[in-house]
Design an enzyme around this catalytic site. Structure first.
Site, PDB file in Angstrom:
ATOM      1  N   HIS A  67       0.815  -1.221   0.000  1.00 17.85           N
ATOM      2  CA  HIS A  67       0.000   0.000   0.000  1.00 17.85           C
ATOM      3  C   HIS A  67       0.846   1.268   0.000  1.00 17.85           C
ATOM      4  CE1 HIS A  67       0.488   0.026   4.463  1.00 17.85           C
ATOM      5  NE2 HIS A  67       0.224   1.324   4.355  1.00 17.85           N
ATOM      6  N   ASP A 112       0.177  -7.613   2.294  1.00 22.28           N
ATOM      7  CA  ASP A 112       0.678  -6.251   2.109  1.00 22.28           C
ATOM      8  C   ASP A 112       2.202  -6.254   2.030  1.00 22.28           C
ATOM      9  OD1 ASP A 112       0.644  -3.555   1.821  1.00 22.28           O
ATOM     10  OD2 ASP A 112       0.161  -3.100   3.908  1.00 22.28           O
ATOM     11  N   SER A 206       4.350   3.252   7.777  1.00 22.90           N
ATOM     12  CA  SER A 206       3.970   2.091   6.962  1.00 22.90           C
ATOM     13  C   SER A 206       5.127   1.619   6.092  1.00 22.90           C
ATOM     14  CB  SER A 206       2.790   2.443   6.057  1.00 22.90           C
ATOM     15  OG  SER A 206       1.587   2.445   6.768  1.00 22.90           O
TER      16      SER A 206
END
Length: 260
Positions: A67, A112, A206
């Site tokens: 992402h 992910d 992230s």
């Protein structure tokens, strides 16, 4: 599973990450300048703002979250302070990006992971060196380290000039399953944090690494909002389960399948 090389950004995947579109370390302190030679910052040619982190795993490859993909992405290596440049900092652009297509869970959020091949190999230096992939799986109770340039306040949009680090623990997966619908019990993820709250990854972190015993065991995937809440640990992609996929891609095998 089918391996695909994605050239367009993963818009649906990105929009699904409302909890932690990009995260930072809450409850941490400034990292030692020499403890994160593998840590990379991701930004785009259109903005100098760091939207994600990642980790260098060899001279040509960076591991991060799917992402975190963007158009015109840039990878900065060897950086500590955003404002005071290290002499050995280097910037690279992708030569290729590799993802796992999730057919079991359509939103794909339990896979992910993104592997980026750099257009040019990096030169190792004092502040640029790879992190090892996990040699074995780590269990509940393992102490691990998180780091990043992400948000450091749960109440204000405060982002540090330097990366912050702190220690957290791998906890039972049952703590994450009811919090995050995209993390089924059989997903290849780790649940980690401090159950009493106060220490966590947050917006801007992230894609960054979860380091356990000197190895990269997790990739920051998502978590609660605000960050660092009581009984709300965060979710990390479990790198050990992707070891074969990662090594196969690096070796040039583009037909390797992702773990189910």
């Amino acid at each position: 599973m089918v391996l695909i090389k994605v050239l367009a950004n993963l818009l649906v995947l990105q929009l699904s990450y409302a909890q932690k579109s990009s995260e930072l370390v809450v409850g941490g302190d400034e990292c030692n300048i020499n403890e994160h030679p593998f840590l990379v910052a991701l930004y785009t040619s259109a903005s100098s703002t760091i939207h994600c982190a990642g980790a260098l795993i060899n001279r040509e490859w960076v591991l991060t979250a799917a992402h975190c993909d963007r158009r015109n992405i840039r990878i900065k290596l060897g950086m500590h302070s955003k404002n005071i440049r290290n002499e050995d900092e280097q910037i690279r652009v992708p030569r290729g990006k590799y993802f796992c297509l999730n057919t079991k869970f359509p939103n794909g959020l339990d896979k992910d992971i993104m592997l980026i091949r750099l257009r040019r190999p990096v030169t190792y230096s004092t502040h640029i060196a790879p992190v090892s992939l996990p040699s074995r799986s780590r269990g509940v109770g393992s102490r691990c380290r998180i780091m990043g340039w992400g948000k450091i306040s749960t109440t204000e949009d405060t982002y540090p000039d330097v990366p912050h680090c702190t220690n957290i623990f791998i906890v039972k997966h049952k703590w994450c399953e009811p919090l995050y619908p995209w993390v089924p019990a059989d997903s290849r993820t780790l649940c980690a944090g401090i159950l009493k709250g106060g220490r966590d990854t947050c917006h801007g972190d992230s894609g960054g690494p979860l380091i356990c015993n000197g190895e990269m065991h997790g990739i920051v995937a998502g978590g609660s909002e605000p960050c660092g809440q009581h009984l709300k640990p965060a979710v990390y992609t479990k790198v050990f389960d992707y070891n074969n996929w990662i090594q196969s891609i690096i070796a040039g095998n583009r037909t390797v399948t992702c773990p189910p």
